[in-house]
Design a protein around this motif. Structure first.
Motif, PDB file in Angstrom:
ATOM      1  N   TYR A  55       8.148   3.297   4.734  1.00  0.00           N
ATOM      2  CA  TYR A  55       9.382   2.537   4.596  1.00  0.00           C
ATOM      3  C   TYR A  55      10.470   3.352   3.887  1.00  0.00           C
ATOM      4  N   ARG A  56      10.066   4.110   2.882  1.00  0.00           N
ATOM      5  CA  ARG A  56      11.041   4.951   2.188  1.00  0.00           C
ATOM      6  C   ARG A  56      11.618   6.006   3.128  1.00  0.00           C
ATOM      7  N   LYS A  57      10.764   6.627   3.896  1.00  0.00           N
ATOM      8  CA  LYS A  57      11.232   7.630   4.848  1.00  0.00           C
ATOM      9  C   LYS A  57      12.120   7.010   5.917  1.00  0.00           C
ATOM     10  N   LEU A  58      11.787   5.798   6.345  1.00  0.00           N
ATOM     11  CA  LEU A  58      12.582   5.120   7.368  1.00  0.00           C
ATOM     12  C   LEU A  58      13.977   4.788   6.850  1.00  0.00           C
ATOM     13  N   ARG A  84       0.828  -1.194   0.000  1.00  0.00           N
ATOM     14  CA  ARG A  84       0.000   0.000   0.000  1.00  0.00           C
ATOM     15  C   ARG A  84       0.870   1.255   0.000  1.00  0.00           C
ATOM     16  N   GLY A  85       0.280   2.322  -0.534  1.00  0.00           N
ATOM     17  CA  GLY A  85       1.058   3.545  -0.706  1.00  0.00           C
ATOM     18  C   GLY A  85       1.514   4.149   0.602  1.00  0.00           C
ATOM     19  N   LYS A  86       0.655   4.140   1.613  1.00  0.00           N
ATOM     20  CA  LYS A  86       1.015   4.746   2.891  1.00  0.00           C
ATOM     21  C   LYS A  86       2.165   3.998   3.551  1.00  0.00           C
ATOM     22  N   ARG A  87       2.085   2.675   3.551  1.00  0.00           N
ATOM     23  CA  ARG A  87       3.161   1.882   4.147  1.00  0.00           C
ATOM     24  C   ARG A  87       4.451   2.016   3.353  1.00  0.00           C
ATOM     25  N   ARG A 107      11.396  -4.030  -2.883  1.00  0.00           N
ATOM     26  CA  ARG A 107      10.218  -3.166  -2.766  1.00  0.00           C
ATOM     27  C   ARG A 107      10.086  -2.609  -1.353  1.00  0.00           C
ATOM     28  N   THR A 108      10.439  -3.399  -0.363  1.00  0.00           N
ATOM     29  CA  THR A 108      10.301  -2.941   1.023  1.00  0.00           C
ATOM     30  C   THR A 108      11.368  -1.914   1.370  1.00  0.00           C
TER      31      THR A 108
END
Length: 288
Positions: free
Chosen positions: A9-12, A2-5, A51-52
């Motif tokens: 993850y990208r920000k993390l 999902r886009g929010k998750r 992807r993660t």
């Protein structure tokens, strides 16, 4: 995903990169359990990791994890997983079969690889992908270790642990204080340079040596006094003043100005006026 998750993850991973130096390709330590669960859920393990983590990955497996797979080779489908695991980069943990007849658990093996000196730091920037809860619990005590696992055919990345988040906040506060100190020092130097220049250039006869700065008042500026039309009151006051200087009454000057003419008196020669020659003749002279 999902886009929010995915955005979280990208920000993390960006935070891990800024605080602990993570960069692509990410080195991901994989244990035997997550390989078997990914095959059970029909998942592409490497594609899911990319992807993660939002970047290229370098999957790595330790010697102990390979020995766990060899020990279960009699089970159906494990031989295929062994061939697939051989394509991953081998991370030598130093637990040789001659020294350790039984392979170490994933918790002990991965802990010795991530933090060999037991100083609670992830020096080589490893990402740990494990299905065992005890492994992830142990890795949370080490600063700067991203944790990934599979939950119901969905790959999940855990948020920053308490020790990692505290260390990151502490570093951010230190950088902020250092920036404030650098900024205050530069302002102080500029101020000192300006005062020295003022002393050299702005010396006056009194010997004070300080250059006086003119304070600029705030608010709207006053109009140009030369461009403002004078009021009638001021004009009458100026006319009275001129009349007093010329020896005339203000009313006479006003009458002369209103009529547009000015009277001028001059004495006549004796005999031209009255017989006594004492009277003066008044002659009206038109200035126009």
């Amino acid at each position: 995903m999902r886009g929010k998750r995915s955005k979280q993850y990208r920000k993390l991973m960006q935070q891990y990169g800024l605080s602990f130096g993570f960069r692509e390709p990410y080195q991901v330590l994989i244990d035997s359990d997550i390989i078997r669960d990914a095959d059970r859920f029909k998942m592409d393990l490497v594609g899911g990791l990319e992807r993660t983590l939002h970047g290229q990955v370098k999957p790595m497996i330790t010697q102990c994890s390979m020995r766990h797979l060899y020990a279960a080779s009699s089970e159906t489908g494990v031989s295929y997983l062994i061939d697939k695991a051989k394509t991953y980069e081998r991370r030598r943990c130093g637990h040789r079969p001659e020294d350790y007849p039984e392979p170490l658990s994933s918790q002990d093996c991965l802990s010795s690889v991530v933090d060999p000196k037991d100083n609670k730091t992830n020096k080589n920037c490893y990402v740990v992908a494990s299905q065992e809860l005890e492994v992830r619990k142990q890795m949370r005590r080490i600063m700067g270790v991203p944790l990934v696992y599979i939950n119901r055919s969905v790959m999940i990345m855990e948020p920053m642990a308490g020790a990692t988040s505290d260390n990151r906040d502490r570093e951010e506060r230190g950088k902020f204080r250092a920036g404030l100190k650098r900024g205050s020092g530069s302002l102080k130097r500029k101020r000192e340079d300006g005062e020295e220049g003022g002393k050299e250039e702005g010396t006056d006869g009194g010997g004070s040596g300080l250059k006086k700065k003119k304070k600029s008042g705030k608010g709207p500026k006053e109009p140009n006094p030369l461009a403002v039309k004078k009021s009638k009151k001021k004009q009458s006051e100026q006319g009275d003043l001129l009349a007093r200087e010329g020896g005339k009454e203000p009313s006479t000057l006003d009458a002369e100005e209103s009529s547009g003419r000015r009277k001028r008196r001059r004495k006549t020669k004796p005999g031209m006026g009255d017989h006594d020659g004492t009277n003066e003749a008044v002659q009206v002279v038109d200035d126009h």
